[in-house]
Design an enzyme around this catalytic site. Structure first.
Site: not given
Ligand code: WQD
Length: 337
Positions: A124, A148, A152, A197
């Protein structure tokens, strides 16, 4: 090749199984269905017209996993199985370390015993931590800000050390950026249990009326519009990257790492606006403070994957939004509450 796919019923795993079968490989799926459903296996068969063996198997059960290697001539493994919620990992870190690390250790111990030398690991972009500059390159130092992410980082280290000790081993870590979208059939997609999430499943459940509005976490980042920027890639492109990486292992031994992303950064507001436009669905949103631990920007340098395994993304952000919506609106009755 005969490929064992751990976690093959999951979001990324199921799409990779479709791509593997369509490329003419045979697969065996091992999944404990802790964050997926057995019906996904039927959807893979429907989409591809092919069948395969599958086992309700937890990698923590060494004997159960070893039995699969006794029953089948395995040539390679693609390892998806693992817990993957950032917030959950901070609540139950020992469960994450045990599940993700011990499960991988069992897999490697059996592979070593059975002389199965090829492995593709689901890593990741989270391993780039908070101190690297975008666009992220594979040679950059790794770290994490949550258990988490540390699992990785630690598994990548385990795999590197294992490769050094086993000259016949051919192992690739694929660092996913932000996979979204779904298979064009609408049969498989991102269908997490409980309240999502991640942004796109949350958007989809809002669009279909199961959630009232989207919380935009942070509007004061140093980015194009103040909201978080990520490298969203279509899960179909990501799945294809696994086939390319696996087939590359037939030619190249040793340990390699590839970024799988588009190389483009998209902000939260840009994604919401694109989703609204292509699906003609208004999305209610509320502006909130930053989510703890969120970084401003994350996007990939993908030169190595393009050059070494001949992988390039084909689908646009519009395709990702269209296909995500197509999946959720045809599966909404199956959504967990
Ligand atoms: C994306 C953007 C949030 C939810 C993910 C996974 C993590 C890992 C890496 C696998 C961010 C914003 C989100 C919401 C929002 N995956 N957001 N409202 O944070 O890059 O991490 O990729 O290994 O497990 O969590 O992805 O989709 O959670 O967030 O504004 O309800 O969307 O702040 O900028 P992230 P995400």
């Amino acid at each position: 090749m005969n490929v064992l796919v751990t976690g093959g019923a999951g979001f990324i795993g199921s799409h990779a199984c479709v791509s593997l079968l369509e490329a003419g490989h045979n697969i065996v799926i091992a999944d404990n269905f802790c964050n997926s459903s057995p019906e996904v296996l039927e959807h893979i068969k429907t989409i591809t017209g092919r069948t395969f063996s599958h086992y309700n198997c937890d990698l923590l059960d060494y004997e159960e996993l070893a039995e699969i290697f006794e029953k089948h001539e395995i040539d390679a493994v693609i390892h998806f199985a693992g817990l993957k919620s950032v917030p959950e990992s901070t609540r139950i870190p020992l469960t994450y370390y045990h599940n993700n690390l011990t499960g991988t250790l069992h897999l490697l111990q059996i592979m070593e015993k059975k002389k199965v030398n090829r492995l593709v690991f689901s890593s990741s972009a989270t391993v780039y931590g908070t101190s690297n500059q975008v666009p992220y390159e594979e040679s950059m130092p790794t770290s994490a800000t949550n258990p988490y992410g540390w699992t990785k980082v630690m598994i990548e280290q385990m795999l590197n050390d294992y490769t050094v000790a086993n000259s016949d081993a051919a192992i690739t870590c694929l660092r996913y950026f932000n996979p979204i979208g779904a298979h064009k059939s609408g049969l498989i997609g991102d269908n997490p249990n409980g309240i999502p999430n991640n942004l796109m499943p949350y958007v989809c459940q809002t669009a279909v009326g199961k959630l009232p509005f989207i919380r935009v976490f942070g509007t004061d980042f140093n980015t194009k519009d103040g909201t978080g920027v990520r490298d969203y890639l279509h899960v179909l492109d990501l799945a294809e990257g696994h086939v390319k990486a696996l087939e590359h292992l037939e030619k190249k031994k040793g340990f390699t790492v590839y970024n799988l992303g588009t190389g483009q950064g998209t902000s939260v507001l840009e994604l919401l606006d694109t989703f609204e436009r292509v699906n003609n669905i208004p999305l209610k949103r509320e502006l909130h403070d930053r989510r703890p631990g969120d970084i401003a920007e994350s996007y990939a340098n993908v030169d190595r994957a393009v050059k070494e395994i001949g992988w390039e993304t084909r689908y646009s952000l519009e395709d990702m939004c269209r296909d995500s919506w197509n999946f959720i609106r045809t599966n909404t009755d199956k959504q967990a509450n």
